[in-house]
Design a protein around this motif. Structure first.
Motif, PDB file in Angstrom:
ATOM      1  N   ASP A   1       0.819  -1.209   0.000  1.00  0.00           N
ATOM      2  CA  ASP A   1       0.000   0.000   0.000  1.00  0.00           C
ATOM      3  C   ASP A   1       0.851   1.257   0.000  1.00  0.00           C
ATOM      4  O   ASP A   1       0.334   2.352  -0.273  1.00  0.00           O
ATOM      5  N   VAL A   2       2.128   1.133   0.304  1.00  0.00           N
ATOM      6  CA  VAL A   2       3.004   2.303   0.439  1.00  0.00           C
ATOM      7  C   VAL A   2       3.662   2.650  -0.892  1.00  0.00           C
ATOM      8  O   VAL A   2       3.767   3.820  -1.250  1.00  0.00           O
ATOM      9  N   PHE A   3       4.065   1.611  -1.657  1.00  0.00           N
ATOM     10  CA  PHE A   3       4.811   1.846  -2.883  1.00  0.00           C
ATOM     11  C   PHE A   3       3.969   1.471  -4.101  1.00  0.00           C
ATOM     12  O   PHE A   3       3.050   0.645  -4.008  1.00  0.00           O
ATOM     13  N   PRO A   4       4.252   2.074  -5.276  1.00  0.00           N
ATOM     14  CA  PRO A   4       3.523   1.732  -6.499  1.00  0.00           C
ATOM     15  C   PRO A   4       3.684   0.249  -6.841  1.00  0.00           C
ATOM     16  O   PRO A   4       4.657  -0.397  -6.467  1.00  0.00           O
ATOM     17  N   LYS A   5       2.694  -0.268  -7.579  1.00  0.00           N
ATOM     18  CA  LYS A   5       2.666  -1.693  -7.914  1.00  0.00           C
ATOM     19  C   LYS A   5       3.895  -2.107  -8.704  1.00  0.00           C
ATOM     20  O   LYS A   5       4.455  -3.187  -8.484  1.00  0.00           O
ATOM     21  N   GLU A   6       4.350  -1.252  -9.643  1.00  0.00           N
ATOM     22  CA  GLU A   6       5.508  -1.616 -10.463  1.00  0.00           C
ATOM     23  C   GLU A   6       6.809  -1.624  -9.671  1.00  0.00           C
ATOM     24  O   GLU A   6       7.828  -2.137 -10.144  1.00  0.00           O
ATOM     25  N   GLN A   7       6.801  -1.054  -8.478  1.00  0.00           N
ATOM     26  CA  GLN A   7       8.017  -1.000  -7.651  1.00  0.00           C
ATOM     27  C   GLN A   7       8.087  -2.174  -6.678  1.00  0.00           C
ATOM     28  O   GLN A   7       9.081  -2.329  -5.978  1.00  0.00           O
ATOM     29  N   VAL A   8       7.041  -3.006  -6.609  1.00  0.00           N
ATOM     30  CA  VAL A   8       6.968  -4.136  -5.664  1.00  0.00           C
ATOM     31  C   VAL A   8       6.881  -5.425  -6.468  1.00  0.00           C
ATOM     32  O   VAL A   8       5.993  -5.592  -7.298  1.00  0.00           O
ATOM     33  N   LYS A   9       7.815  -6.323  -6.238  1.00  0.00           N
ATOM     34  CA  LYS A   9       7.775  -7.647  -6.859  1.00  0.00           C
ATOM     35  C   LYS A   9       7.339  -8.654  -5.796  1.00  0.00           C
ATOM     36  O   LYS A   9       7.969  -8.766  -4.754  1.00  0.00           O
ATOM     37  N   VAL A  10       6.250  -9.374  -6.088  1.00  0.00           N
ATOM     38  CA  VAL A  10       5.668 -10.328  -5.128  1.00  0.00           C
ATOM     39  C   VAL A  10       6.269 -11.701  -5.392  1.00  0.00           C
ATOM     40  O   VAL A  10       6.207 -12.219  -6.516  1.00  0.00           O
ATOM     41  N   LEU A  11       6.892 -12.273  -4.364  1.00  0.00           N
ATOM     42  CA  LEU A  11       7.518 -13.601  -4.467  1.00  0.00           C
ATOM     43  C   LEU A  11       6.512 -14.662  -4.055  1.00  0.00           C
ATOM     44  O   LEU A  11       5.872 -14.558  -3.002  1.00  0.00           O
ATOM     45  N   GLN A  12       6.349 -15.703  -4.897  1.00  0.00           N
ATOM     46  CA  GLN A  12       5.381 -16.762  -4.606  1.00  0.00           C
ATOM     47  C   GLN A  12       6.101 -17.973  -4.036  1.00  0.00           C
ATOM     48  O   GLN A  12       7.192 -18.284  -4.446  1.00  0.00           O
TER      49      GLN A  12
END
Length: 935
Positions: A924-935
Motif C-alpha cells: 500500500d506504500v509503494f507503487p505496484k511496479e516498484q513491488v515484486k511479489v515472491l510466490q
C-alpha cells in the motif's frame, strides 16, 4: 553499481526465474519461505562466489537437477551494462563477465567493480538483516561501542609504515642502477651463461645438420598435406554427387510425366468461388435458424413476471409508499450522523478515561459542592500538618540516636582503659597510707629512661630487617639492659616497701580521671536515652493521628465515589478533572434519545410497507435494507416494462431480417449452378475432382523446380556420368590416391621424429645440455625473485593509492549525517551523537546522555542503521554498491517505520536499495511496479 536484472538458473528454491526492470528502490514482498533470504544470498554468491563445501554457509544447490548458478545484469560507470554470470565450477564457481555487445572481460574486472572488498566487508556495510541487528544486544558495552565506532572511521597511519617497509624490502631485491641487490646479480649471471651457451651450440656441426634435415622434412610434409587436402576436397565433391544422384533421377522422371499429361484450362479461382458460395449459403442457413430461435425466445420473454403482476395489482399503494421514501432516507442520514457522533463521543470518553488513568467501568463522581470542597480542604490541612510533624520528629529521633551511639562508643573506649575495681581499690589504699614515703622523682626518671631504651631497641630491630643485622643485635642488647633495670627496680621496691603496687602514682591519677569521665558520660547517655523514648512516644502518637485522618479520607472517597488513585489536591484545583467526561456522557445520552425517536418513526413506516413482503426480499428488521429492496423492486418493474417494449420492436426487426436472408439464399443457389455448368459438371464432387487433378500437375512442376534448385551446382557434373556405377568407380580411384598420400606423410613424420630424438640426445649428452640446464635454473631463480619484488611493489602502491583517496577526514561529516538520520528515525527524540575516544553516546531531547548499551533494542538498531547509512554516503566517492535489507525493521513502531521508509527512499537516490520484506502493508506504500511479489 546498479543491478538491472536478476536471472537464476538454479539456486535453492529458485529455478529458471527472472526479475527484470529493477528500480533504484526495489521492494521484494513475500511470505515466510517465499525465498527472500535465498534471493539475497544469490546476489552475494554471484558477486563474491559460491560458498565452498567446507564452508559453514548454505550453498543452496538446486534439488531438481537444474544448472547451479545464474547471472546479474548491472549498470556501471566504467563499462556500461554488462552481465556477471557464475555457474558451478572449481573453487567459488566459474565466473564470466560479458558486455552487451558480446565482448568478454577478464575476471579481474569484477574485483575492480566491487572496489576490492570481500564478501564479509560487503555484508558488514551494505547488506544486513534482522538477525545481525539483534546481535547488538548480546555484546557488552565496550564491544558494542567498538563495533559502532568501526563503521564510522576510515584509515590508519600504520598502513603507510607497512607500505614503506614493502618498498624497503623491494629495494633490497632490485635497483635500476644497482649491482648488490639479488636480482641485479642474477641478471649478470644469466647474460654470462647465455653467451657460453651460444658459443658451445655453434661448435656442434652434427647438431646443425640434424636441424637442417628436420626443416627439409617439415617442408615436404607440408607439400604432401596440401596435395592430400586437394584430393579430399575432390572426393568430398564426388560424395556430394552420390547424395544428389537420387534427386537427379527423380527430376528426370517427373519431367517425362509432365510432358505426357494434357489438361484443359480451368478458371483459376474456381475452387475459391465454390467455397465462397458454400460459405454464403451456410451463413444464410445459420442466420435463418438463428433468427427463428431468437423469435421463439423473445416470444417467451413477453410473459409478465411475478413482480409485474404485483405492480398491476398494488399500483396505488406502492405509489403512496414511494412518496414517503425521501422522508425516511432523511431520517436514516440523521440516524447515521447520530451514530457516528456517538462513536466519536465513545472514543473521546475512552480516551478521557485513559487520560484520567481510570478503568472504563469506573463510576464518575458528581460535581463537588462547596461544603464538600471545604471538607476536603480541612482533611488536606490536617494530613499536611501530621506529615510535617511526623517528619520533624523522625529527624529529631534520628539525631538523638546518633548522639546516643556516639556516647556509647566513648563509654566503650573509656571502659577498655579502666582497671578492675579490686585492683583500683588496692592501689588507692596503698597511696593513701604510704603517701609520705613515696618519692616520685626517682621512679619517674628511671621509668622514662627504661621506656626510652626499649623504644630505641625496637626501632633498631625494625631497621635491621630492612638493612643490616647489626641493628638487630644492637636493638636486642638495649631491650635486655632495659629489662634488667626494670627487674632491679622491682627488687628494690620490694625491699623498701613490701606492699607496693605494680602501677606508678601518675597511672593511678590517670585512672581517677578516667573514672570521673566515665561517670559523666554514663549520666549524659541516660539523659539522651530518656529523650529518645519521649520522641518515640510522640512519633507513635502522631502516626496514630495521621492514620485516623487517612481513614477519614478513605471514607469520604468511598462515600462520594472519588477514585482512589486521585489525591485530595486533585479535587481542590481550580479545574474539575471530571468536568469534560461528564459533558461527553451527557451528550452521548442525548444522542441515544434522538436515535430512539428515529427508530420509533421507522417502525411506523415498516408497518405501512408490510404489503410488499411477498415481493421484496430483505431484512425487514433494518429500514435501510427494506429501502434498498423497494428500490430494486421499482427498478426491476421499470426495467421489465422497458424491456417488453424493446422485445416487441426487436421481433419486428427479426422478421424483416429473416425475409431478407431467404431472398439472398435464392441468389447464391443460382450462382453455384452457373459455376458447375462452366466446367461441364453437374455436381460439386465432379467439380472438385477436376481441380484436384490440376493441383497434382502443379505440384509435380513445383517438385521439379525444387529438385533443379537443389542440384543446380552439380547438375553439369552429374550429366557427365552415365549411371551411378560410373560415379562410384571415380570415388574409389580418389580414395586409393588419398591412401597413398597418407602413407608418404606418415613415413616423413617418422623421419622427423628420429631427427628430433637425435637432437635431444646431443643436447642431453654433453656440455651443451649442462649449460642449458644451468641457464634454465638461473631463469627460474630470477623469475622467483621478480615475483617476490613485484608483490612488494604492488602492495605498497595499492596501500598508497588507497590512502590517497581516503586521506580526507570523513569522521566529522559521517557523525553529522548519522545525527541527521538518527533524529529522523527517532522522531527527533535524540538530537546528537557524541564521540569521545572509543565510546559513542547519544543525547536525548531532554538533555540526558545515554550509553549505547542503555538504549532499547529498537533504538539501538536505529542508531546502527543511521551510522551505517552515514558511512555509505560519505564513502560514495570510493565505492558504490547496492544496499540489501532483509526485514530489518520489525522492532520499529509504526511512526519510525514510516521514517525508515522515507530514509530508504532518500538513500536510493545515490545507492540502489533492494528491500526484502514479509510486511503485506508495504504494497500500500509503494507503487505496484516498484513491488515484486515472491510466490
Amino acid at each position: 553499481m546498479k543491478i538491472k536484472e536478476i536471472t537464476i538458473y538454479g539456486y535453492g528454491k529458485w529455478v529458471d526465474q527472472r526479475f527484470d526492470s529493477l528500480a533504484d528502490l526495489q521492494i521484494f514482498y513475500g511470505k515466510n519461505e517465499a525465498g527472500k533470504s535465498t534471493l539475497m544470498a544469490f546476489i552475494h554468491s554471484i558477486l563474491f562466489g559460491f560458498p565452498t563445501k567446507q564452508s559453514s554457509e548454505l550453498r543452496y544447490e538446486p534439488r531438481k537437477g537444474s544448472r547451479y548458478g545464474g547471472r546479474l545484469r548491472i549498470v556501471t560507470r566504467q563499462y556500461g551494462e554488462l552481465d556477471i554470470e557464475r555457474i558451478k565450477g572449481k573453487g567459488n564457481g566459474k565466473l564470466t563477465l560479458t558486455k552487451i555487445d558480446g565482448t568478454k572481460l577478464p575476471e579481474t574486472v569484477l574485483n575492480e567493480l566491487v572496489s576490492g572488498i570481500d564478501k564479509a566487508t560487503y555484508q558488514a556495510l551494505f547488506s544486513f538483516n534482522l538477525l545481525e541487528l539483534q546481535k547488538i544486544s548480546q555484546l557488552n558495552q565496550e564491544k558494542l561501542n567498538r563495533y559502532f565506532l568501526s563503521i564510522g572511521t576510515m584509515g590508519n597511519e600504520r598502513y603507510l609504515k607497512i607500505a614503506d617497509r614493502f618498498k624497503q624490502e623491494a629495494s633490497k631485491l632490485y635497483k635500476q642502477t644497482g649491482r648488490v641487490p639479488e636480482i641485479n646479480k642474477k641478471i649478470v649471471e644469466i647474460r654470462k651463461k647465455e653467451k657460453q651457451l651460444k658459443t658451445v651450440k655453434a661448435q656442434n656441426n652434427q647438431y646443425n645438420q640434424l636441424v637442417n634435415q628436420k626443416l627439409e622434412l617439415e617442408q615436404s610434409i607440408n607439400q604432401l598435406r596440401t596435395k592430400q587436402q586437394t584430393i579430399e576436397t575432390h572426393l568430398e565433391k564426388l560424395n556430394e554427387l552420390t547424395n544428389n544422384w537420387q534427386y537427379f533421377v527423380e527430376m528426370k522422371a517427373i519431367q517425362k510425366q509432365i510432358s505426357e499429361a494434357q489438361l484443359k484450362k480451368l478458371p483459376e479461382d474456381g475452387l475459391y468461388q465454390l467455397q465462397h458460395f458454400n460459405q454464403e449459403l451456410q451463413q444464410i442457413k445459420n442466420e435463418t435458424i438463428k433468427k427463428e430461435e431468437q423469435l421463439s425466445s423473445l416470444t417467451k420473454e413477453l410473459a409478465p413476471s411475478k413482480e409485474l403482476d404485483f405492480y398491476e395489482t398494488h399500483n396505488e399503494n406502492l405509489t403512496k409508499l414511494l412518496e414517503t421514501i425521501p422522508t425516511i432516507e432523511a431520517y436514516l442520514v440523521k440516524e447515521q450522523q447520530a451514530n457516528q457522533k456517538n462513536e466519536q463521543l465513545f472514543q473521546q470518553i475512552q480516551q478521557e478515561y485513559r487520560y484520567l488513568n481510570l478503568a472504563i467501568d469506573t463510576p464518575i463522581p458528581l460535581k463537588l459542592s462547596n461544603e464538600q470542597l471545604e471538607k476536603l480542604r480541612e482533611l488536606q490541612v490536617r494530613q499536611d500538618f501530621y506529615t510535617k510533624e511526623q517528619q520533624s520528629l523522625s529527624e529529631k529521633h534520628q539525631q538523638l540516636n546518633f548522639e546516643n551511639n556516639a556516647l556509647n562508643q566513648q563509654l566503650d573506649q573509656v571502659e577498655r582503659l579502666l582497671w578492675e575495681n579490686q585492683q583500683f581499690q588496692q592501689v588507692e589504699e596503698f597511696y593513701s597510707v604510704n603517701n609520705a614515703q613515696r618519692q616520685p622523682a626517682q621512679p619517674t626518671t628511671l621509668s622514662s629512661t627504661t621506656i626510652f631504651m626499649q623504644l630505641v631497641g625496637f626501632i633498631s630491630i625494625g631497621l635491621g630487617f630492612i638493612s643490616s643485622r647489626f641493628f638487630i643485635l644492637f636493638g636486642l642488647a638495649l631491650i635486655a639492659v632495659s629489662g634488667y633495670r626494670v627487674l632491679s627496680l622491682k627488687a628494690k621496691k620490694k625491699k623498701n616497701t613490701l606492699d607496693a603496687p605494680a602501677y606508678s602514682y601518675e597511672e593511678f591519677i590517670r585512672q581517677q580521671e578516667l573514672r570521673k569521665q566515665w561517670r559523666e558520660l554514663l549520666a549524659k547517655s541516660d539523659e539522651v536515652t530518656i529523650s529518645v523514648n519521649q520522641v518515640t512516644q510522640k512519633l507513635e502518637e502522631m502516626t496514630v493521628e495521621k492514620q485516623g485522618v487517612l481513614l477519614e479520607i478513605n471514607q469520604v472517597q468511598s462515600q462520594w465515589q472519588l477514585p482512589k488513585q486521585y489525591a485530595i489536591t486533585d479535587f481542590l484545583s481550580e479545574s474539575d478533572p471530571f468536568e469534560l467526561i461528564r459533558q461527553l456522557k451527557n451528550e452521548f445520552t442525548e444522542n441515544q434519545r434522538i436515535i430512539q425517536v428515529i427508530n420509533d418513526q421507522f417502525q411506523v413506516w415498516l408497518k405501512k410497507a408490510e404489503f410488499l413482503k411477498s415481493v421484496v426480499v430483505a431484512d425487514w428488521n433494518h429500514v435501510s435494507a427494506v429501502l434498498i429492496g423497494i428500490k430494486h423492486l421499482v427498478k426491476a418493474i421499470e426495467g421489465e416494462l422497458e424491456h417488453q417494449n424493446k422485445v416487441k420492436a426487436t421481433i419486428e426487426e427479426l422478421n424483416q431480417e429473416k425475409s431478407d436472408w431467404l431472398k439472398k439464399n435464392k441468389i447464391y443457389q443460382k450462382k453455384r449452378i452457373d459455376l458447375f455448368q462452366l466446367v461441364y459438371v453437374q455436381d460439386e464432387e465432379s467439380f472438385r475432382k477436376k481441380f484436384l487433378l490440376n493441383d497434382q500437375l502443379k505440384s509435380k512442376k513445383a517438385r521439379v523446380a525444387l529438385l533443379e534448385n537443389q542440384i543446380a551446382i552439380n547438375q553439369e557434373l552429374l550429366e557427365t556420368f552415365r549411371d551411378e556405377q560410373e560415379l562410384q568407380d571415380a570415388i574409389q580411384e580418389q580414395k586409393q590416391e588419398l591412401s597413398q598420400q597418407k602413407i608418404k606423410i606418415e613415413e616423413m613424420i617418422n623421419q622427423k621424429i628420429q631427427c628430433e630424438v637425435a637432437l635431444k640426445n646431443l643436447e642431453e649428452g654433453g656440455q651443451y645440455s649442462v649449460l642449458l640446464q644451468e641457464f634454465a635454473n638461473l631463469k627460474s631463480e630470477l623469475q622467483d625473485l621478480v615475483d617476490k619484488w613485484s608483490s612488494y611493489q604492488i602492495a605498497a602502491d595499492l596501500i598508497e593509492r588507497s590512502l590517497t583517496y581516503a586521506k580526507k577526514d570523513r569522521l566529522p561529516q559521517t557523525l553529522q549525517d548519522a545525527t541527521t538520520y538518527f533524529k529522523l528515525l527517532t522522531n527527533e527524540n535524540y538530537h546528537r551523537i557524541l564521540l569521545s575516544e572509543n565510546q559513542i553516546q547519544v543525547q536525548h531531547h531532554e538533555g540526558l546522555i545515554f550509553d549505547v548499551s542503555e538504549l532499547s533494542q529498537g533504538t539501538a538498531e536505529q542508531l546502527y542503521i543511521a551510522l551505517r547509512f552515514a558511512f555509505i554516503k560519505n564513502a560514495a566517492d570510493l565505492i558504490q554498491m547496492p544496499i540489501l535489507i532483509d526485514d530489518g525493521f520489525v522492532n520499529f513502531d509504526f511512526d519510525r517505520q514510516e521514517q525508515m521508509l522515507k530514509l530508504i527512499q532518500k538513500m536510493s537516490e545515490s545507492n540502489q536499495v533492494l528491500y526484502f520484506t514479509c510486511d503485506k502493508k508495504i504494497q500500500d506504500v509503494f507503487p505496484k511496479e516498484q513491488v515484486k511479489v515472491l510466490q
